[in-house]
Design a protein around this motif. Sequence first.
Motif, PDB file in Angstrom:
ATOM      1  N   VAL A  31     -77.396 -29.791  16.161  1.00  0.00           N
ATOM      2  CA  VAL A  31     -75.961 -29.536  16.274  1.00  0.00           C
ATOM      3  C   VAL A  31     -75.235 -30.855  16.532  1.00  0.00           C
ATOM      4  N   CYS A  32     -74.136 -31.048  15.839  1.00  0.00           N
ATOM      5  CA  CYS A  32     -73.335 -32.262  16.007  1.00  0.00           C
ATOM      6  C   CYS A  32     -72.700 -32.282  17.395  1.00  0.00           C
ATOM      7  N   LYS A  33     -72.755 -33.424  18.032  1.00  0.00           N
ATOM      8  CA  LYS A  33     -72.185 -33.556  19.378  1.00  0.00           C
ATOM      9  C   LYS A  33     -70.670 -33.397  19.389  1.00  0.00           C
ATOM     10  N   TYR A  34     -70.041 -33.459  18.233  1.00  0.00           N
ATOM     11  CA  TYR A  34     -68.590 -33.315  18.156  1.00  0.00           C
ATOM     12  C   TYR A  34     -68.132 -31.913  17.754  1.00  0.00           C
ATOM     13  N   LEU A  35     -69.068 -31.011  17.566  1.00  0.00           N
ATOM     14  CA  LEU A  35     -68.712 -29.643  17.194  1.00  0.00           C
ATOM     15  C   LEU A  35     -68.346 -28.843  18.439  1.00  0.00           C
ATOM     16  N   ASN A  36     -67.194 -28.226  18.408  1.00  0.00           N
ATOM     17  CA  ASN A  36     -66.834 -27.267  19.445  1.00  0.00           C
ATOM     18  C   ASN A  36     -67.524 -25.970  19.033  1.00  0.00           C
ATOM     19  N   THR A  37     -68.579 -25.600  19.726  1.00  0.00           N
ATOM     20  CA  THR A  37     -69.406 -24.464  19.308  1.00  0.00           C
ATOM     21  C   THR A  37     -68.709 -23.117  19.500  1.00  0.00           C
ATOM     22  N   GLU A  38     -67.621 -23.092  20.242  1.00  0.00           N
ATOM     23  CA  GLU A  38     -66.879 -21.838  20.404  1.00  0.00           C
ATOM     24  C   GLU A  38     -65.917 -21.595  19.239  1.00  0.00           C
ATOM     25  N   ASN A  40     -66.052 -23.591  16.257  1.00  0.00           N
ATOM     26  CA  ASN A  40     -66.650 -24.157  15.040  1.00  0.00           C
ATOM     27  C   ASN A  40     -65.810 -25.280  14.446  1.00  0.00           C
ATOM     28  N   LEU A  41     -64.936 -25.868  15.238  1.00  0.00           N
ATOM     29  CA  LEU A  41     -64.089 -26.953  14.764  1.00  0.00           C
ATOM     30  C   LEU A  41     -64.554 -28.279  15.340  1.00  0.00           C
ATOM     31  N   CYS A  42     -64.287 -29.337  14.606  1.00  0.00           N
ATOM     32  CA  CYS A  42     -64.669 -30.679  15.019  1.00  0.00           C
ATOM     33  C   CYS A  42     -63.710 -31.190  16.089  1.00  0.00           C
ATOM     34  N   LYS A  43     -64.277 -31.717  17.171  1.00  0.00           N
ATOM     35  CA  LYS A  43     -63.456 -32.256  18.262  1.00  0.00           C
ATOM     36  C   LYS A  43     -62.777 -33.565  17.875  1.00  0.00           C
ATOM     37  N   ILE A  44     -63.302 -34.241  16.852  1.00  0.00           N
ATOM     38  CA  ILE A  44     -62.733 -35.526  16.430  1.00  0.00           C
ATOM     39  C   ILE A  44     -62.317 -35.470  14.961  1.00  0.00           C
ATOM     40  N   TYR A  45     -61.859 -34.321  14.520  1.00  0.00           N
ATOM     41  CA  TYR A  45     -61.576 -34.097  13.106  1.00  0.00           C
ATOM     42  C   TYR A  45     -60.719 -35.202  12.483  1.00  0.00           C
ATOM     43  N   ASP A  46     -59.656 -35.593  13.147  1.00  0.00           N
ATOM     44  CA  ASP A  46     -58.750 -36.594  12.580  1.00  0.00           C
ATOM     45  C   ASP A  46     -59.375 -37.983  12.480  1.00  0.00           C
ATOM     46  N   THR A  47     -60.413 -38.239  13.274  1.00  0.00           N
ATOM     47  CA  THR A  47     -61.070 -39.557  13.253  1.00  0.00           C
ATOM     48  C   THR A  47     -62.551 -39.439  12.913  1.00  0.00           C
ATOM     49  N   ARG A  48     -62.943 -38.324  12.313  1.00  0.00           N
ATOM     50  CA  ARG A  48     -64.354 -38.103  11.993  1.00  0.00           C
ATOM     51  C   ARG A  48     -64.859 -39.174  11.029  1.00  0.00           C
ATOM     52  N   PRO A  49     -66.161 -39.420  11.034  1.00  0.00           N
ATOM     53  CA  PRO A  49     -66.735 -40.421  10.129  1.00  0.00           C
ATOM     54  C   PRO A  49     -66.522 -40.043   8.665  1.00  0.00           C
ATOM     55  N   ASP A  50     -66.494 -41.041   7.810  1.00  0.00           N
ATOM     56  CA  ASP A  50     -66.304 -40.804   6.375  1.00  0.00           C
ATOM     57  C   ASP A  50     -67.326 -39.832   5.805  1.00  0.00           C
ATOM     58  N   ILE A  51     -68.548 -39.901   6.273  1.00  0.00           N
ATOM     59  CA  ILE A  51     -69.596 -39.045   5.723  1.00  0.00           C
ATOM     60  C   ILE A  51     -69.321 -37.566   6.003  1.00  0.00           C
ATOM     61  N   CYS A  52     -68.477 -37.280   6.979  1.00  0.00           N
ATOM     62  CA  CYS A  52     -68.135 -35.901   7.325  1.00  0.00           C
ATOM     63  C   CYS A  52     -66.952 -35.365   6.534  1.00  0.00           C
ATOM     64  N   SER A  53     -66.381 -36.187   5.690  1.00  0.00           N
ATOM     65  CA  SER A  53     -65.284 -35.766   4.810  1.00  0.00           C
ATOM     66  C   SER A  53     -65.795 -35.834   3.381  1.00  0.00           C
ATOM     67  N   VAL A  54     -65.845 -34.704   2.711  1.00  0.00           N
ATOM     68  CA  VAL A  54     -66.372 -34.676   1.344  1.00  0.00           C
ATOM     69  C   VAL A  54     -65.621 -35.666   0.455  1.00  0.00           C
ATOM     70  N   GLU A  55     -64.314 -35.671   0.564  1.00  0.00           N
ATOM     71  CA  GLU A  55     -63.505 -36.546  -0.287  1.00  0.00           C
ATOM     72  C   GLU A  55     -63.762 -38.027   0.015  1.00  0.00           C
ATOM     73  N   ARG A  56     -63.753 -38.398   1.293  1.00  0.00           N
ATOM     74  CA  ARG A  56     -63.975 -39.806   1.657  1.00  0.00           C
ATOM     75  C   ARG A  56     -65.417 -40.236   1.406  1.00  0.00           C
ATOM     76  N   ALA A  57     -66.354 -39.352   1.660  1.00  0.00           N
ATOM     77  CA  ALA A  57     -67.763 -39.674   1.411  1.00  0.00           C
ATOM     78  C   ALA A  57     -67.990 -39.944  -0.067  1.00  0.00           C
TER      79      ALA A  57
END
Length: 89
Positions: A31-38, A40-57
């Motif tokens: 499980v990703c350390k940035y996932l809010n498991t309650e 299912n949203l990313c805690k750092i969505y706006d600054t997430r790594p490029d690999i986590c964005s299909v378009e940027r990756a």
Amino acid sequence: MEKFKCDACGLCCRHINRSDWLEDFDTGNGVCKYLNTETNLCKIYDTRPDICSVERAYKKYFADLYTEEEFLRINYKACKILKREKILI
């Protein structure tokens, strides 16, 4: 590029141990350390790594390997596999 249509199920963020690209984010159980498991949203969505964005990756890492359509198809296929596996568990 067409935007990847994510339904925020969180399954990709719950199985990051399947990707060497994301090993630094794994809490030890896949499980990703940035996932809010309650939510299912990313805690750092706006600054997430490029690999986590299909378009940027795609633009940064995969544009020389696939067309945009192929890359989207690959990502949708991976998503479908994770959902199918969840149903089987």
